[in-house]
Write a protein that holds these residues in place. Structure first.
Motif, mmCIF file in Angstrom:
data_model
loop_
_atom_site.group_PDB
_atom_site.id
_atom_site.type_symbol
_atom_site.label_atom_id
_atom_site.label_comp_id
_atom_site.label_asym_id
_atom_site.label_seq_id
_atom_site.Cartn_x
_atom_site.Cartn_y
_atom_site.Cartn_z
ATOM 1 N N GLU A 63 9.551 48.473 75.258
ATOM 2 C CA GLU A 63 8.336 47.772 74.098
ATOM 3 C C GLU A 63 8.126 46.349 73.833
ATOM 4 O O GLU A 63 7.117 46.032 74.012
ATOM 5 N N ALA A 64 9.304 45.515 74.636
ATOM 6 C CA ALA A 64 9.721 44.351 75.092
ATOM 7 C C ALA A 64 8.360 44.085 75.908
ATOM 8 O O ALA A 64 7.448 43.513 75.905
ATOM 9 N N LEU A 65 8.419 45.242 76.985
ATOM 10 C CA LEU A 65 7.032 45.140 77.686
ATOM 11 C C LEU A 65 5.807 44.828 77.308
ATOM 12 O O LEU A 65 4.303 43.822 77.986
ATOM 13 N N ILE A 66 5.835 45.753 76.636
ATOM 14 C CA ILE A 66 4.183 46.121 75.737
ATOM 15 C C ILE A 66 3.958 45.319 75.293
ATOM 16 O O ILE A 66 2.587 44.753 75.254
ATOM 17 N N VAL A 67 4.712 44.579 74.520
ATOM 18 C CA VAL A 67 4.261 43.249 72.771
ATOM 19 C C VAL A 67 4.152 41.917 74.001
ATOM 20 O O VAL A 67 3.041 41.198 74.019
ATOM 21 N N ALA A 68 4.594 41.566 75.198
ATOM 22 C CA ALA A 68 4.687 40.904 76.312
ATOM 23 C C ALA A 68 3.182 41.144 76.705
ATOM 24 O O ALA A 68 2.668 39.854 77.207
ATOM 25 N N ALA A 69 3.360 41.584 77.825
ATOM 26 C CA ALA A 69 1.979 42.728 78.388
ATOM 27 C C ALA A 69 0.555 42.084 77.073
ATOM 28 O O ALA A 69 -0.460 41.071 77.218
ATOM 29 N N ALA A 70 0.672 42.369 76.160
ATOM 30 C CA ALA A 70 -0.182 42.010 74.782
ATOM 31 C C ALA A 70 -0.498 41.105 74.626
ATOM 32 O O ALA A 70 -1.736 40.282 74.502
ATOM 33 N N LEU A 71 0.371 40.100 74.467
ATOM 34 C CA LEU A 71 0.380 38.239 73.770
ATOM 35 C C LEU A 71 -0.631 38.136 75.079
ATOM 36 O O LEU A 71 -1.392 37.017 75.156
ATOM 37 N N LEU A 72 0.365 38.754 76.041
ATOM 38 C CA LEU A 72 -0.357 37.809 77.034
ATOM 39 C C LEU A 72 -2.605 37.559 77.572
ATOM 40 O O LEU A 72 -3.159 36.620 78.007
ATOM 41 N N VAL A 73 -2.507 39.188 77.399
ATOM 42 C CA VAL A 73 -3.784 39.195 77.457
ATOM 43 C C VAL A 73 -4.068 38.860 76.135
ATOM 44 O O VAL A 73 -5.634 38.813 76.335
ATOM 45 N N ASP A 74 -3.542 38.698 75.133
ATOM 46 C CA ASP A 74 -4.093 37.695 73.362
ATOM 47 C C ASP A 74 -4.537 37.021 74.132
ATOM 48 O O ASP A 74 -6.057 36.694 73.493
ATOM 49 N N ALA A 75 -3.988 36.108 74.434
ATOM 50 C CA ALA A 75 -4.567 34.355 74.862
ATOM 51 C C ALA A 75 -5.522 34.494 75.553
ATOM 52 O O ALA A 75 -5.700 33.942 75.525
ATOM 53 N N ALA A 76 -4.843 35.765 77.240
ATOM 54 C CA ALA A 76 -6.209 35.081 77.921
ATOM 55 C C ALA A 76 -7.929 35.647 77.058
ATOM 56 O O ALA A 76 -9.013 34.689 77.354
ATOM 57 N N MET A 77 -7.826 36.616 75.730
ATOM 58 C CA MET A 77 -8.607 36.747 75.525
ATOM 59 C C MET A 77 -8.979 36.081 74.320
ATOM 60 O O MET A 77 -10.625 35.356 74.770
ATOM 61 N N PHE A 78 -8.663 34.867 73.479
ATOM 62 C CA PHE A 78 -8.967 34.580 73.267
ATOM 63 C C PHE A 78 -9.327 32.852 74.041
ATOM 64 O O PHE A 78 -10.446 32.169 73.391
ATOM 65 N N ALA A 79 -8.713 32.679 74.842
ATOM 66 C CA ALA A 79 -9.267 31.659 76.041
ATOM 67 C C ALA A 79 -10.549 31.904 76.550
ATOM 68 O O ALA A 79 -11.635 31.361 76.127
ATOM 69 N N TRP A 80 -11.173 33.086 76.550
ATOM 70 C CA TRP A 80 -12.026 33.442 77.064
ATOM 71 C C TRP A 80 -13.014 33.377 76.012
ATOM 72 O O TRP A 80 -14.165 32.665 76.342
ATOM 73 N N SER A 81 -12.726 33.743 74.750
ATOM 74 C CA SER A 81 -13.405 34.047 73.739
ATOM 75 C C SER A 81 -14.325 32.740 73.523
ATOM 76 O O SER A 81 -15.451 32.742 72.815
ATOM 77 N N TYR A 82 -12.844 32.014 73.540
ATOM 78 C CA TYR A 82 -13.037 31.004 71.754
ATOM 79 C C TYR A 82 -13.413 29.816 73.286
ATOM 80 O O TYR A 82 -13.789 28.575 72.063
ATOM 81 N N ASP A 83 -13.394 29.797 74.186
ATOM 82 C CA ASP A 83 -13.290 29.011 75.042
ATOM 83 C C ASP A 83 -12.690 27.091 74.373
ATOM 84 O O ASP A 83 -13.233 26.688 74.417
#
Length: 119
Positions: A63-83
């Motif tokens: 679960e720790a790996l899933i949450v960490a990966a999801a948070l990293l991708v979440d941040a990347a998508m926020f950065a890409w979507s909202y610039d």
């Protein structure tokens, strides 16, 4: 004991509903940090973390790996979507995690209460 089968439609439905839930909470987080934003931008944020969560859970990853990966991708998508600058992206990601957790707990509690009602 009720035996449930997993079908591709049920997996796809789970991913779509989870992605919509994450998109709604992403919009709430973005509004909290940035003010008035286009809600369509949040639709880009939800799907990839949803896929990571469902697929990671299906493969039995830690679960720790899933949450960490999801948070990293979440941040990347926020950065890409909202610039936005990194500092705002981190704020949106943290607020998104908090809102998602709190709203998920409330909805789960409501579901448990409804399932336990008499009659």
């Amino acid at each position: 004991m009720l035996l449930q089968t997993v079908t591709p439609v049920s997996v796809l439905g789970t991913i779509v509903l989870f992605a919509l839930f994450l998109s709604v909470t992403a919009h709430l987080a973005a509004r909290n940090v940035l003010g008035d934003v286009d809600p369509r931008r949040a639709l880009y944020v939800g799907p990839l973390p949803a896929v990571i969560g469902v697929v990671g859970g299906a493969f039995g990853l830690p679960e720790a790996l899933i949450v960490a990966a999801a948070l990293l991708v979440d941040a990347a998508m926020f950065a890409w979507s909202y610039d936005q600058p990194r500092r705002l992206v981190v704020g949106m990601t943290v607020i998104h995690a908090v809102i998602t957790t709190l709203l998920g707990i409330v909805l789960l509690g409501i579901a448990v209460l409804l399932a336990a009602r008499p009659g």
